[in-house]
Design a protein around this motif. Structure first.
Motif, PDB file in Angstrom:
ATOM      1  N   TRP A 168       4.261  39.403  -5.802  1.00  0.00           N
ATOM      2  CA  TRP A 168       3.103  38.665  -6.320  1.00  0.00           C
ATOM      3  C   TRP A 168       2.330  39.519  -7.314  1.00  0.00           C
ATOM      4  CZ3 TRP A 168      -2.024  40.076  -5.922  1.00  0.00           C
ATOM      5  CH2 TRP A 168      -2.964  39.133  -6.356  1.00  0.00           C
ATOM      6  N   CYS A 185      -7.289  42.129  -1.203  1.00  0.00           N
ATOM      7  CA  CYS A 185      -6.001  42.018  -1.883  1.00  0.00           C
ATOM      8  C   CYS A 185      -6.027  42.831  -3.178  1.00  0.00           C
ATOM      9  CB  CYS A 185      -5.713  40.549  -2.197  1.00  0.00           C
ATOM     10  SG  CYS A 185      -4.145  40.264  -3.036  1.00  0.00           S
ATOM     11  N   TYR A 205       7.002  34.751   2.446  1.00  0.00           N
ATOM     12  CA  TYR A 205       6.482  34.740   3.814  1.00  0.00           C
ATOM     13  C   TYR A 205       6.764  33.420   4.517  1.00  0.00           C
ATOM     14  CZ  TYR A 205       2.443  31.959   2.242  1.00  0.00           C
ATOM     15  OH  TYR A 205       1.628  30.958   1.742  1.00  0.00           O
ATOM     16  N   ARG A 206       6.833  32.323   3.771  1.00  0.00           N
ATOM     17  CA  ARG A 206       7.050  31.016   4.368  1.00  0.00           C
ATOM     18  C   ARG A 206       8.430  30.906   5.031  1.00  0.00           C
ATOM     19  NH1 ARG A 206       3.361  27.084   2.621  1.00  0.00           N
ATOM     20  NH2 ARG A 206       1.915  27.826   0.990  1.00  0.00           N
ATOM     21  N   HIS A 253      -2.355  37.831  -0.603  1.00  0.00           N
ATOM     22  CA  HIS A 253      -2.327  37.172  -1.902  1.00  0.00           C
ATOM     23  C   HIS A 253      -2.328  35.653  -1.794  1.00  0.00           C
ATOM     24  CE1 HIS A 253       1.711  37.671  -0.350  1.00  0.00           C
ATOM     25  NE2 HIS A 253       2.149  36.726  -1.153  1.00  0.00           N
ATOM     26  N   ASP A 254      -2.171  35.135  -0.575  1.00  0.00           N
ATOM     27  CA  ASP A 254      -2.158  33.676  -0.393  1.00  0.00           C
ATOM     28  C   ASP A 254      -2.712  33.335   0.980  1.00  0.00           C
ATOM     29  OD1 ASP A 254      -1.791  30.985  -0.735  1.00  0.00           O
ATOM     30  OD2 ASP A 254       0.396  31.030  -0.537  1.00  0.00           O
ATOM     31  N   LEU A 259       7.016  40.313   4.290  1.00  0.00           N
ATOM     32  CA  LEU A 259       5.610  40.122   3.951  1.00  0.00           C
ATOM     33  C   LEU A 259       5.146  41.115   2.895  1.00  0.00           C
ATOM     34  CD1 LEU A 259       4.034  39.412   7.466  1.00  0.00           C
ATOM     35  CD2 LEU A 259       4.900  37.793   5.785  1.00  0.00           C
ATOM     36  N   GLN A 280       6.076  33.908  -2.334  1.00  0.00           N
ATOM     37  CA  GLN A 280       5.991  32.920  -1.252  1.00  0.00           C
ATOM     38  C   GLN A 280       7.035  33.159  -0.164  1.00  0.00           C
ATOM     39  OE1 GLN A 280       3.639  30.103  -1.132  1.00  0.00           O
ATOM     40  NE2 GLN A 280       2.724  31.648  -2.478  1.00  0.00           N
ATOM     41  N   VAL A 328      -0.735  38.525   4.444  1.00  0.00           N
ATOM     42  CA  VAL A 328      -0.420  37.658   3.314  1.00  0.00           C
ATOM     43  C   VAL A 328      -1.685  37.619   2.449  1.00  0.00           C
ATOM     44  CG1 VAL A 328       0.559  35.444   2.573  1.00  0.00           C
ATOM     45  CG2 VAL A 328       1.012  36.283   4.890  1.00  0.00           C
ATOM     46  N   TYR A 378      14.321  36.399   1.622  1.00  0.00           N
ATOM     47  CA  TYR A 378      13.581  37.104   2.682  1.00  0.00           C
ATOM     48  C   TYR A 378      14.417  38.302   3.105  1.00  0.00           C
ATOM     49  CZ  TYR A 378      16.912  34.804   5.851  1.00  0.00           C
ATOM     50  OH  TYR A 378      18.061  34.381   6.477  1.00  0.00           O
ATOM     51  N   TYR A 430       4.260  40.443  -1.160  1.00  0.00           N
ATOM     52  CA  TYR A 430       2.969  40.763  -1.787  1.00  0.00           C
ATOM     53  C   TYR A 430       3.169  41.571  -3.067  1.00  0.00           C
ATOM     54  CZ  TYR A 430      -0.965  43.867  -2.715  1.00  0.00           C
ATOM     55  OH  TYR A 430      -1.932  44.610  -3.341  1.00  0.00           O
ATOM     56  N   MET A 466      -1.218  30.934   4.011  1.00  0.00           N
ATOM     57  CA  MET A 466      -0.996  31.490   5.349  1.00  0.00           C
ATOM     58  C   MET A 466      -1.724  30.659   6.401  1.00  0.00           C
ATOM     59  SD  MET A 466      -2.230  35.221   6.789  1.00  0.00           S
ATOM     60  CE  MET A 466      -3.948  34.677   6.964  1.00  0.00           C
TER      61      MET A 466
END
Length: 810
Positions: A549, A725, A574-575, A623-624, A542, A572, A621, A531, A546, A628
């Protein structure tokens, strides 16, 4: 029909222009291009032409006549309720994707990127290059031309005291702008200035009063937000000059030098009056004086330019701060024409561009040709229905999306590359001005559909530039080959991947992919943490996630399984910055601890974010979305939160802490309702935004235009679909504003000829989709695939005044 200003129809050429316009519509323009008609001949032939034109008028206006260049042409910060101002567009003349933008300039300093703001009461001059809708002080505004009378002033003067310089007050009522034409009366000189453009040049016509000392003067040093640092000018013959202007970061400009803009503008100009009394002024500055914004707006700079030495009739001159002038007597109402072509390559390139586009002297013909280019470009989308204002908003928006990325080549195919060497190609058009952080969201997805060749050119430009400059990476905000580093993220990756997934592949795919990987690995990624810590960590984590991804999706499409796994896992990220205690994304330090939570919580602007707050950025987010929603507490909680986000938004949509349509990070958010099983809310809110955030007025853009992004959002949303997206081939469906939207497809990239969106029961308060059919068959999805669009056909919506909560629910 033409829209003429009040004096236009009285001029000698009026009948010829009418005739020319009608012949254009009859598709026999080529047969009359070189016809020389005198007024008597024009009068004889104009009777039939006028009758035929009236028939055309009954069929509706030309598309170019719907363009209102004043929409967004203000930098007003008070109205915008933010330091970023409003649209920041320019009202002057451009051609689709053209190298030149011929426009009035009202200011040199401040965060006025287009060089113009409607509320200003004086004009410094008319420049040949501009930027559209940007902040960060701006750049270009080169080759500033001003018609004057009386004593020669070498300094521009101050807005409060224009008589102390060459600047002039102007009659706001006389200011006229449309696609292909701009005009204004300079009241201090009683001169009417008219402008038009060609792809590589500009034409200016000045109508003078009776005066023994009328003049055209050109400030060769002037630049929006700074100055060029070296100039050269020479006389070619009794009617022409040529030269160049060197612009570097030392002279301010883009980001006041921080944008690293480094370019040279070459010019070739011919006047309709002979060069008999002419000269060059040259200013000298005290040792150590800088040339950036703070310097060129200082009293010391002004005084040095006022004291500039004037040299009469030199053959050529080179210096640090030059200006050129030519003087002549004029009769009352005498018109003087000035034609200029530019190049970013060479003096020879400027002259080649001139010979290709600017041989004729008929000003009206140049105006018509510029308007005709816009007619053709705007015909990529034809609409019916809606109000007159809505049609004006639509076509002005479409106009704004086709200014950049501009063609950077000369007519010879030559361009300056990232290695500062001259390259030549006919394989693609070298393009420049890529406002990445903004335009990957709507602008390039729009062009994928209506101008895929432009996108293909842009990708080739990305790839060749990364190779030429030796970096092997893509820039996020490219400007005339400069890697400015402006904003954040790796948006070129999203543009390329989105295009590739949609079948736009006319470039070296393996090389483009390799550079995308290198970009993702070198810029923004923190492999040891997974991150981005501190600073703008929320936005960075974030957005870089993306873009990672996107690389993963491309790798998967290319059967690079190992790469796909790596980049999908990085997507992933963002998690890792979601704080369950606060229930939202939070700044995380490099040691893994959380940064202090601000007093305003997720409404705190700039907390971990770029030009926004965590509430706004946190929805990014794309792409997911399911992931999210899961970490945010589930569908019901997220839906309620998202509804509150919109309900707290002020309806004028100026800068605010909720749905801030004035800035890009939230532009995908209205379409999240589709993914949350509440598509009727996407339909409702996109209609509200189209109606309230866009107007046929000066303040018609609630935030910076940002090189086509703000306008592209409107085009797609009002047409009934928009991507959530980019990188996916899915578009989210919503209620169109218009009864019919017909999109012309490029057969090199599409199987069909056109895709049409139609509505039944459409009305301002009928924004809810009741049912839909695709090519006559029932359609119950709230999304459509790119393949369905480019195959051609018709998507038909039945609209109503109450939500149908069964339609389109996933």
């Amino acid at each position: 029909m033409f829209v003429f200003d009040e004096n236009f129809g009285q001029r000698q050429g009026f009948l010829f222009v009418l005739l020319y316009a009608e012949l254009y519509y009859l598709n026999i323009i080529q047969n009359i291009m070189e016809i020389k008609l005198n007024l008597k001949q024009a009068g004889v032939l104009a009777i039939a032409a006028t009758a035929a034109l009236s028939v055309q008028a009954r069929g509706g206006k030309r598309l170019s006549e719907y363009v209102n260049p004043f929409i967004g042409a203000t930098t007003n910060t008070q109205m915008a309720k933010a330091e970023h101002g409003l649209g920041k567009t320019f009202p002057g003349v451009a051609t689709p994707w053209g190298m030149t933008q011929v426009s009035p300039n009202t200011i040199t300093g401040g965060d006025n990127g287009s060089g113009y703001s409607y509320e200003h009461t004086t004009i410094e001059g008319f420049a040949l290059t501009q930027m559209s809708g940007i902040g960060w002080y701006g750049d270009l505004g080169n080759y500033l031309v001003m018609p004057t009378t009386g004593p020669l002033h070498t300094y521009r003067g101050e807005a409060e005291r224009p008589e102390e310089g060459y600047r002039s007050r102007y009659d706001k009522e006389s200011e006229t702008a449309r696609a292909g034409y701009y005009a204004v009366r300079l009241t201090d000189y009683d001169i009417r200035a008219e402008l038009t453009a060609t792809p590589h040049g500009g034409v200016m016509r000045f109508t003078y009063p009776e005066n023994e000392c009328s003049r055209i003067q050109i400030d060769l040093a002037r630049r929006v937000g700074g100055t060029s640092v070296r100039q050269y000018v020479e006389c070619v013959d009794d009617y022409a000059i040529r030269g160049w202007m060197r612009c570097t970061p030392d002279g301010g400009g883009w980001g006041n030098g921080g944008g690293k803009a480094d370019y040279t503008v070459y010019f070739y100009t011919r006047f309709s009056k002979p060069l008999e009394r002419y000269g060059v002024w040259s200013a000298e500055f005290p040792e150590g004086m800088g040339r950036k914004l703070e310097n060129v707006t200082s009293p010391e700079f002004a005084e040095a330019v006022r004291r500039a030495k004037v040299t009469e009739r030199p053959d050529r001159m080179e210096g640090d701060h030059l200006g050129f002038y030519t003087e002549f007597p004029t009769r009352e109402g005498e018109q003087v024409l000035m034609r200029t072509a530019i190049s970013f390559v060479s003096l020879e390139g400027a002259e080649a561009n001139f010979k290709a586009e600017l041989k004729g002297k008929d000003f009206e013909r140049y105006c018509e040709k510029a308007a005709a280019l816009w007619d053709e470009a705007l015909s990529k989308i034809k609409i019916s229905g809606g109000t007159e204002d809505e049609r004006t908003i639509f076509y002005t928006s479409l106009y704004h999306t086709m200014i950049d990325p501009r063609d950077y080549r000369d007519v010879t195919g030559e361009y300056v590359g990232g290695d500062r060497k001259v390259h030549k190609t006919d394989a693609f058009k070298k393009r420049t001005v890529f406002s990445g952080w903004d335009v990957f969201r709507s602008q390039f997805p729009l062009q994928n559909l209506i101008n895929p060749e432009v996108v293909n050119d842009m990708i080739n430009s990305f790839v060749t530039l990364a190779e030429e400059n030796g970096t092997g990476v893509y820039e996020r905000w490219e400007f005339l080959n400069a890697y400015s580093g402006c904003m954040l993220g790796n948006p070129a990756i999203a543009v390329i991947v989105d295009a590739y997934m949609k079948g736009i592949r006319g470039y070296d795919v393996e090389k483009a992919y390799r550079f995308a990987r290198q970009t993702a690995d070198r810029i923004g990624h923190h492999p040891e943490l997974g991150y981005s810590p501190g600073g703008s960590g929320i936005s960075e984590t974030l957005e870089y996630g993306y873009f990672d991804w996107c690389v993963g999706e491309w790798a998967e499409a290319l059967d690079k399984t190992e790469d796909a796994g790596i980049y999908h896992r990085r997507g992933q990220a963002y998690r890792k910055i979601f704080d369950k205690e606060k229930g939202w994304f939070r700044v995380r330090n490099a040691d893994g601890s959380w940064a202090d939570w601000p007093e305003k919580g997720r409404l705190q602007e700039w907390y971990g974010c770029m030009e926004c707050n965590p509430y706004q950025q946190g929805w990014f987010v794309p792409h997911d979305v399911s992931g999210m929603v899961e970490i945010m507490g589930g569908r019901d909680k997220v839906l309620a939160d998202l509804e509150s986000f919109f309900e707290n938004t002020p309806r004028e949509f100026y800068w605010n802490p909720y749905y801030n349509h004035a800035n890009e990070p939230v532009h995908h958010v209205p379409f999240l309702f589709n993914r949350l099983g509440a598509p009727w809310l996407t339909q409702y809110w996109t209609r509200v935004i189209c109606a309230d955030a866009y107007k046929n007025s000066l303040a018609g853009l609630c935030g910076n235009e940002d090189v086509g992004q703000m306008s592209a959002w409107y085009i797609l949303a009002s047409a009934g679909f928009h991507p959530l997206c980019p990188g996916e081939t899915r578009y989210e469906l919503t209620a169109p504003v218009f009864d019919r939207v017909e999109i012309a497809l490029d057969r090199r990239y599409a199987k069909g000829r056109k895709f049409v969106v139609t509505t039944e029961g459409n009305a301002p308060d009928a924004c809810y989709i009741q049912s839909a059919t695709l090519n006559g068959k029932p359609y119950n999805r709230c999304y459509i695939d790119h393949e369905d669009i480019v195959r051609g056909g018709e998507l038909h919506f039945v609209l109503g005044r109450t939500p149908n909560k069964q339609w389109g629910v996933e």
